[in-house]
Design a protein around this motif. Structure first.
Motif, PDB file in Angstrom:
ATOM      1  N   LEU A 277       4.064  34.934  24.001  1.00 56.22           N
ATOM      2  CA  LEU A 277       2.996  34.316  23.207  1.00 56.22           C
ATOM      3  C   LEU A 277       3.861  33.453  22.227  1.00 56.22           C
ATOM      4  O   LEU A 277       5.044  33.747  21.726  1.00 56.22           O
ATOM      5  N   PRO A 278       3.277  32.375  21.628  1.00 52.20           N
ATOM      6  CA  PRO A 278       3.945  31.513  20.974  1.00 52.20           C
ATOM      7  C   PRO A 278       3.892  32.296  19.591  1.00 52.20           C
ATOM      8  O   PRO A 278       3.218  32.888  18.918  1.00 52.20           O
ATOM      9  N   LEU A 279       5.127  31.816  18.870  1.00 55.48           N
ATOM     10  CA  LEU A 279       5.164  32.432  17.260  1.00 55.48           C
ATOM     11  C   LEU A 279       4.066  31.852  16.307  1.00 55.48           C
ATOM     12  O   LEU A 279       3.616  30.621  16.900  1.00 55.48           O
ATOM     13  N   PRO A 280       3.676  32.389  15.468  1.00 53.27           N
ATOM     14  CA  PRO A 280       2.594  31.952  14.644  1.00 53.27           C
ATOM     15  C   PRO A 280       3.137  30.653  14.016  1.00 53.27           C
ATOM     16  O   PRO A 280       4.449  30.688  13.491  1.00 53.27           O
ATOM     17  N   ALA A 281       2.486  29.678  13.859  1.00 48.81           N
ATOM     18  CA  ALA A 281       3.009  28.452  13.118  1.00 48.81           C
ATOM     19  C   ALA A 281       3.125  28.385  11.669  1.00 48.81           C
ATOM     20  O   ALA A 281       3.934  27.717  11.125  1.00 48.81           O
ATOM     21  N   LEU A 282       2.587  29.611  11.173  1.00 46.57           N
ATOM     22  CA  LEU A 282       2.893  29.881   9.773  1.00 46.57           C
ATOM     23  C   LEU A 282       4.274  30.766   9.568  1.00 46.57           C
ATOM     24  O   LEU A 282       4.458  31.695  10.251  1.00 46.57           O
TER      25      LEU A 282
ATOM     26  N   ALA B 169      -4.452  29.507  18.963  1.00 46.36           N
ATOM     27  CA  ALA B 169      -4.932  29.722  17.667  1.00 46.36           C
ATOM     28  C   ALA B 169      -3.523  30.088  16.984  1.00 46.36           C
ATOM     29  O   ALA B 169      -3.494  29.648  15.860  1.00 46.36           O
ATOM     30  N   LEU B 170      -2.556  30.585  17.541  1.00 50.20           N
ATOM     31  CA  LEU B 170      -1.330  31.080  17.052  1.00 50.20           C
ATOM     32  C   LEU B 170      -0.370  29.691  16.738  1.00 50.20           C
ATOM     33  O   LEU B 170       0.401  29.474  15.711  1.00 50.20           O
ATOM     34  N   ARG B 171      -0.589  28.674  17.800  1.00 56.57           N
ATOM     35  CA  ARG B 171       0.108  27.661  17.412  1.00 56.57           C
ATOM     36  C   ARG B 171      -0.285  26.746  16.280  1.00 56.57           C
ATOM     37  O   ARG B 171       0.598  25.898  15.588  1.00 56.57           O
ATOM     38  N   SER B 172      -1.750  26.846  15.996  1.00 58.24           N
ATOM     39  CA  SER B 172      -2.492  26.065  14.885  1.00 58.24           C
ATOM     40  C   SER B 172      -2.560  26.679  13.689  1.00 58.24           C
ATOM     41  O   SER B 172      -3.191  26.150  12.812  1.00 58.24           O
ATOM     42  N   LEU B 173      -1.736  27.895  13.549  1.00 57.88           N
ATOM     43  CA  LEU B 173      -2.100  28.788  12.219  1.00 57.88           C
ATOM     44  C   LEU B 173      -1.498  27.859  11.047  1.00 57.88           C
ATOM     45  O   LEU B 173      -0.164  27.932  10.967  1.00 57.88           O
TER      46      LEU B 173
END
Length: 421
Positions: free
Chosen positions: A246-251, A284-288
């Motif tokens: 999973l990609p890391l949260p952008a936040l 969603a994770l990438r754009s958070l």
């Protein structure tokens, strides 16, 4: 301003009027707001409802949950509070903030339905969000609790699934002065037989007791689901399997993985009603993004944290950054927050603090804040307000220094106004 609202009122006029309509800015209890919601036809809700409570991490968790369902193709409403710079931030449909006209239309409908029932500013806003979501025929609505849970206006809606983030000492005048008391209030969002997710590995016993009494299917971190970081990705493991790479949260912030893990568990509980693909989760994770949460703007790092748990997260993030120069702190806090505990956690990392006064009855002026911090041995400079404190800090900062702005939503909002000039 006229004595009674009219359809011609601006959003600013509506908000000013709401602030003086009820004698108390906060009045916990559901009877009044529920009665108006019933008159408006808002209950029971048609949309699948996710309610998110807790002390810290509610905003990012709510935002991520709404983003996942939006990416999955569901029409989605998101209600959060407080706002940072514009009231409109509180209500979004499919990622677009409500317009002034939309909010005014909702307020007028509420005013026509409430009769003689007094409502607080927050209750008006909660009903407006629910009204707008109903009018837009959203499939999913994500509701962030404002204060506590059991008696918060959001709790008039029966959640199909609930998430409780970490529980710390905040709003103790209203919720109790220990984690068990506060946990019991936050567990008030749980519903008989409806699934819930706990994001803490060691939640208060009071939360577990409420869940057991209500026979809530409970997903607990470390028991029913978990996560593990892997270089530039991470893995989530839940009851129905795992999601890898999973990609890391952008936040930014290490705590975001734990919060995101809880959101994925929440999505898991509703997979029968609302199927979601791994691709939607990854997008969603990438754009958070969420303003004011470890947000970098030039030489500044801005964070709305205002309790000890938030200070720990901020301190951990600062240590991970390893700034080349000094850390200069711009701090403004409200009187009912744990000022000394908050500042004590940051003090070892800070070279100098610029203290700004906050407006309103709850705001601390800079000399009072300075007096409360004197015992910590922190080098401080009292300033009239946050804009002055930020300008002084930036004037004294070397190119390699980091200016950290924190202590309150009000503090960060004032700083952003300066930085955007």
């Amino acid at each position: 301003m006229p004595a009674a609202p009219t359809a011609a009122w601006s959003l600013a006029e509506w908000l000013a009027w709401q602030e003086q309509l009820h004698p108390k800015s906060i009045e916990l209890g559901l009877e009044r707001v529920r009665s108006v919601a019933l008159r408006l036809g808002l209950l029971p809700a048609r949309a699948v409802t996710l309610t998110i409570a807790g002390t810290n991490g509610k905003g990012s968790s709510s935002t991520l949950a709404a983003s996942i369902y939006r990416e999955a193709g569901y029409r989605t409403g998101l209600y959060t509070s407080p706002h940072l710079q514009r009231y409109n931030e509180r209500v979004a449909i499919d990622g677009v903030q409500a317009s002034d006209a939309d909010l005014c239309h909702a307020f007028l409908a509420i005013e026509q339905a409430r009769g003689a029932t007094p409502l607080t500013y927050f209750e008006f806003g909660t009903l407006a969000a629910l009204w707008l979501f109903r009018e837009a025929d959203v499939r999913v609505q994500v509701l962030e609790v404002g204060l506590g849970g059991r008696l918060d206006a959001v709790n008039i809606v029966d959640a199909d699934a609930a998430l409780i983030t970490n529980i710390g000492l905040d709003h103790t005048d209203w919720l109790g002065d220990d984690r068990e008391s506060i946990g019991r209030e936050k567990a008030g969002v749980l519903r008989q037989g409806c699934p819930a997710v706990l994001v803490e590995r060691h939640p208060p016993e009071s939360v577990l007791a409420v869940a057991e009494d209500l026979q809530v299917p409970l997903l607990r971190l470390g028991r029913d689901y978990d996560f593990s970081p892997r270089d530039a990705a991470w893995r989530w493991q839940g009851p129905s399997g795992a999601l890898d790479e999973l990609p890391l949260p952008a936040l930014p912030g290490a705590m975001q993985l734990q919060n995101a893990s809880g959101v994925l568990a929440l999505v898991e509980t509703l997979r029968g009603k609302l199927p979601v693909t791994p691709a939607a989760i990854a997008a969603a994770l990438r754009s958070l993004q969420l303003p004011g949460r470890l947000q970098r703007v030039g030489a500044c790092l801005l964070d709305v944290g205002h309790n000890a748990e938030a200070a720990e997260v901020l301190a951990e993030h600062l240590r991970s950054l390893r700034p080349a120069g000094r850390v200069l702190l711009v701090l403004g806090m409200l009187a009912d927050k744990p000022v000394e505990a908050f500042a004590r956690l940051l003090q070892p990392l800070v070279s100098r603090a610029f203290l700004g006064g906050l407006p309103g009855a709850r705001g601390l002026d800079a000399p009072v804040l300075q007096a409360r911090l004197r015992s910590l041995g922190m080098e401080t400079e009292a300033c009239r307000d946050i804009p002055e404190a930020l300008r002084r800090a930036l004037a004294q900062a070397a190119p390699e220094d980091l200016v950290v702005v924190t202590g309150s939503f009000v503090t960060v909002a004032a700083a952003l106004d300066v930085l955007h000039e």
